[in-house]
Design a protein around this motif. Sequence first.
Motif, short mmCIF file in Angstrom:
data_model
loop_
_atom_site.label_atom_id
_atom_site.label_comp_id
_atom_site.label_asym_id
_atom_site.label_seq_id
_atom_site.Cartn_x
_atom_site.Cartn_y
_atom_site.Cartn_z
N PHE A 157 98.25 83.71 67.48
CA PHE A 157 96.89 83.65 68.03
C PHE A 157 96.51 82.20 68.32
CE2 PHE A 157 92.36 83.22 67.93
CZ PHE A 157 91.84 84.41 68.41
N TYR A 158 96.77 81.34 67.35
CA TYR A 158 96.36 79.94 67.44
C TYR A 158 97.01 79.25 68.64
CZ TYR A 158 95.65 75.09 65.96
OH TYR A 158 95.30 73.76 65.90
N HIS A 159 98.31 79.42 68.79
CA HIS A 159 99.01 78.71 69.86
C HIS A 159 98.72 79.29 71.24
CE1 HIS A 159 101.10 76.04 67.21
NE2 HIS A 159 101.55 77.05 66.48
N LYS A 160 98.30 80.54 71.30
CA LYS A 160 97.93 81.13 72.57
C LYS A 160 96.55 80.69 73.02
CE LYS A 160 97.54 85.53 75.04
NZ LYS A 160 97.70 87.02 74.96
N TYR A 161 95.61 80.61 72.07
CA TYR A 161 94.22 80.36 72.44
C TYR A 161 93.71 78.97 72.03
CZ TYR A 161 94.23 85.33 73.39
OH TYR A 161 94.53 86.58 73.88
N GLU A 162 94.50 78.22 71.29
CA GLU A 162 94.17 76.83 70.94
C GLU A 162 92.76 76.72 70.35
OE1 GLU A 162 94.83 74.40 74.35
OE2 GLU A 162 97.00 74.70 74.32
N ALA A 163 92.55 77.41 69.25
CA ALA A 163 91.28 77.30 68.54
C ALA A 163 91.04 75.86 68.11
CB ALA A 163 91.28 78.22 67.32
N TRP B 105 78.27 83.22 60.41
CA TRP B 105 77.69 82.42 61.49
C TRP B 105 78.63 81.26 61.78
CZ3 TRP B 105 72.17 81.60 63.21
CH2 TRP B 105 71.39 82.74 63.01
N GLU B 106 78.75 80.90 63.07
CA GLU B 106 79.50 79.72 63.46
C GLU B 106 78.60 78.80 64.28
OE1 GLU B 106 83.68 78.29 65.56
OE2 GLU B 106 83.04 80.37 65.80
N LEU B 107 78.35 77.61 63.75
CA LEU B 107 77.55 76.60 64.46
C LEU B 107 78.49 75.65 65.20
CD1 LEU B 107 74.85 75.64 61.77
CD2 LEU B 107 74.88 77.58 63.36
N GLY B 108 78.41 75.65 66.53
CA GLY B 108 79.34 74.88 67.33
C GLY B 108 80.55 75.74 67.68
N ALA B 109 80.29 76.88 68.31
CA ALA B 109 81.34 77.89 68.50
C ALA B 109 82.28 77.57 69.66
CB ALA B 109 80.70 79.26 68.74
N ALA B 110 81.83 76.76 70.63
CA ALA B 110 82.65 76.45 71.82
C ALA B 110 83.10 77.75 72.49
CB ALA B 110 83.83 75.55 71.46
N SER B 111 84.40 78.02 72.53
CA SER B 111 84.90 79.26 73.16
C SER B 111 84.93 80.44 72.19
CB SER B 111 86.30 79.04 73.73
OG SER B 111 86.28 78.06 74.75
N GLY B 112 84.52 80.22 70.95
CA GLY B 112 84.46 81.32 69.99
C GLY B 112 85.78 81.70 69.38
N HIS B 113 86.80 80.85 69.52
CA HIS B 113 88.14 81.23 69.07
C HIS B 113 88.25 81.34 67.54
CE1 HIS B 113 90.09 79.75 73.07
NE2 HIS B 113 89.46 80.89 73.19
N TRP B 114 87.54 80.48 66.80
CA TRP B 114 87.61 80.58 65.34
C TRP B 114 87.05 81.93 64.88
CZ3 TRP B 114 84.30 81.40 61.27
CH2 TRP B 114 84.79 81.12 59.99
N SER B 115 85.88 82.28 65.37
CA SER B 115 85.28 83.57 64.98
C SER B 115 86.13 84.75 65.45
CB SER B 115 83.86 83.69 65.55
OG SER B 115 82.95 82.84 64.87
N ALA B 116 86.67 84.64 66.66
CA ALA B 116 87.52 85.72 67.18
C ALA B 116 88.75 85.91 66.32
CB ALA B 116 87.92 85.42 68.62
N ALA B 117 89.35 84.80 65.85
CA ALA B 117 90.53 84.88 64.99
C ALA B 117 90.17 85.54 63.66
CB ALA B 117 91.12 83.50 64.76
N MET B 118 89.05 85.13 63.07
CA MET B 118 88.65 85.72 61.79
C MET B 118 88.39 87.22 61.95
SD MET B 118 88.82 83.23 59.66
CE MET B 118 89.92 82.14 60.56
N GLN B 119 87.67 87.58 63.02
CA GLN B 119 87.35 88.99 63.23
C GLN B 119 88.61 89.82 63.47
OE1 GLN B 119 87.44 91.16 66.04
NE2 GLN B 119 86.28 92.78 65.03
#
Length: 259
Positions: free
Chosen positions: A28-34, A57-71
Motif C-alpha cells: 500500500f505504502y509504495h503504491k500510494y506514497e503516504a 481524526w487526521e489533522l493535515g490529511a493531504a491526500s488522505g493516504h494515512w487514514s485510508a491505510a489505517m481503515q
Amino acid sequence: MESAGGVWNVNGDMKTLPESKLHELGMFYHKYEAMANMYDMAIELAIIDYVNPNTIWELGAASGHWSAAMQHLMTHKECHFTLVENFKEATLYKDIGVPQDAVELKNYLHAQFDFRPDLIIKSLDDLPSAELKIDVLRVDCDTESKYHALSKWILFNGSDNLIVFVDDVRPNARPDRLFMMQDLVNRGLLEFLWGGEEEAAWCSPKLKLDRKHLHSHLLSLYSDSYEKIHRSMHEWQFGVTLDYITTRPKWVPGLAVNK
C-alpha cells in the motif's frame, strides 16, 4: 527473544505467531506514497488494532493516504473517520496530485480505496468541536502558529482513551510539535506512549494500557519482520522499562533491566 518458531512471551512460554501485516502495508505504502514513515505506520496500525478506537481524526490529511491505510488494514472496521486539510494551501502540492478541495478529496478516496470518511473539514482554522469524542488523533499540520489553541482543542475534544500520533517530531524537523506535546506532559495532561523513527505517540493519563501486553502484541504481529522494524519496537520506547509520566523519565522499579 526469538526462535525459528516464534518468540517468547512475557511469561516465558513459546507463542505461535500470526503472519505479519508489514508486507501488505508495504505494498500500500509504495503504491500510494503516504506522507509518513512506513515502519512508524506499522506500529501505529498495531496500536490502533490494540485499542479498537471508535473515532479517528487526521489533522493535515493531504491526500488522505494515512487514514485510508489505517481503515483498509485495521481489524476493527466500525470506526468513524474525520479528515481535516487546509485546502487554501493545497495549490502548493498540486503537482504531486494532492486533491485541491474537499469534494475532490472525497471522490479520490472513494474511487481509489472505497473509503468514505464520515466528515471532511476544509480548514484547520477554527476547528469545530467533535460530535463524538476523539479516540485517536494524528497531527501533521502547522502547530507553530496554533500552539495554544490546538492544545486546548485536543484536550477538550479528546476522549478518556485519547491517543495522539504526531508526525515529524524530530528536533531537526518540527520541534514546535514536540514542544507542544511535551508541554502537555509537563502539565500532567498527557503521557508519552511511544517514540518511532519520525513519529511519536502520547495518550490520556486515563487510558489504562498494559504497556507490556501492548509490546508483546506488537512483537507477535510483526514477528517475521522484526529485523526491519526493531528500531521502533524496543521496550523502553513504550514505557515498559521507563516511566514516562513526566518529561524526566525514571526507571520502573522492580524490572531486571534496571539493574
